[in-house]
Design an enzyme around this catalytic site. Sequence first.
Site, PDB file in Angstrom:
ATOM      1  N   ASP A   1      -8.775   6.499  -0.907  1.00  0.00           N
ATOM      2  CA  ASP A   1      -7.651   7.185  -1.560  1.00  0.00           C
ATOM      3  C   ASP A   1      -8.195   7.952  -2.769  1.00  0.00           C
ATOM      4  OD1 ASP A   1      -8.226   5.237  -3.383  1.00  0.00           O
ATOM      5  OD2 ASP A   1      -6.175   4.509  -3.608  1.00  0.00           O
TER       6      ASP A   1
ATOM      7  N   TYR B   1      -6.149   6.230   5.184  1.00  0.00           N
ATOM      8  CA  TYR B   1      -6.226   5.303   4.047  1.00  0.00           C
ATOM      9  C   TYR B   1      -5.452   4.003   4.330  1.00  0.00           C
ATOM     10  CZ  TYR B   1      -5.164   2.850  -0.151  1.00  0.00           C
ATOM     11  OH  TYR B   1      -5.020   1.832  -1.039  1.00  0.00           O
TER      12      TYR B   1
ATOM     13  N   GLU C   1       0.829  -1.209   0.000  1.00  0.00           N
ATOM     14  CA  GLU C   1       0.000   0.000   0.000  1.00  0.00           C
ATOM     15  C   GLU C   1       0.864   1.261   0.000  1.00  0.00           C
ATOM     16  OE1 GLU C   1      -3.011   0.454  -0.659  1.00  0.00           O
ATOM     17  OE2 GLU C   1      -3.639  -1.630  -0.636  1.00  0.00           O
TER      18      GLU C   1
END
Length: 360
Positions: free
Chosen positions: A139, A121, A38
């Site tokens: 996001d 996020y 991520e």
Amino acid sequence: MNYNYKDIVPYLLDWYDLNKRILPWRDQNNPYYTWVSEIMLQQTRVEAVKLYFERFITELPTIHALAAVDEMRLLKLWEGLGYYNRVKNMQKAAIILVEEYSGKMPADYEALLKLPGIGSYTAGAISSIAFSIPVPAVDGNVLRVTKRIAASFDDITKPKVKKELEEDLKKIMPERAGDFNQSLMELGATVCIPNGKPLCDKCPVMHLCNAFKTGKELMIPVKPKKKPRKVEDKTILIFSKDNRYTIRKRPDKGLLPGLWEFLSLDGHYSMLKLEEELDSKGIHNAKITSLGEAVHIFSHVEWNMKGYMIHLDNQLLKEPIVYSDSLEDELFSGCIWVSKEDINEKYTLPSAFSAYKNVI
Ligand code: SF4
């Protein structure tokens, strides 16, 4: 504008089951892999991240390994991804995880949120994907997709807009929270794309999308115009002698902190002007070759560069060259002389210098 996103859930989950891309970090049930991927995906395309991810995980397979690795090596593993503060923060977080959580990620959204470099996020992505906790992960992709579905003209750069969307999505999170979040991200990456026309005829929620129904999909999302970037002209200098080259460490604060760089002069120098500059430093008749021009775009600044290689093989320098550490000389202050192998394997040069690194 209020939109109840509940209706899109089953369509997105079915679509995701059939269309999700096979990625090395996906379906591994490893929170550390989710975290690393991520953070990498925040700045780089999926295809490029695959290679970086494999290299990173092979060398640092656990949170313990990430906490313990030497920073210089850590930055080298991140070379090319940019935003080096992100990996420095990952290491700070890893050290906390080792000290307070036995080297494991907590299955707790609020605890994740307290770690350096982890915002709503990333905490949402790790919580939902790795631990099935029903929290959203919003996001830019998710903002674009949901605002189009709602035909909302909210400014998506406003923190309040993101916060409200997180609250709205939280209310409708299904049991398969991780898959739902990833379905929104995947739709944004492959169908409801950011640049150019979204591929609405391939979209599983076309019949529920207000932007599509009203022909407004290209007007959304709304973002204020960015300020034009500051343009800086630079002349990059690579001194070479006996197959060694000069690099130096950048300051620990400001742009690209603590990374290595080639020497540079402000402004653009012609060959003649550079010869004069070198003459004034006591370097006469050095062979100079042009390395051409290159542009590098940072988020707020653009570097327009001209590069030169200055061959010092025929030069008697004031000071003897010290190959391993620093060469304290007026011109080369702060520089070290390194081989091509050192540059490739040891020192992290940001991608701004790629064009010149590759000609060595
Ligand atoms: Fe995006 Fe088009 Fe799907 Fe709407 S219908 S969500 S605009 S791809």
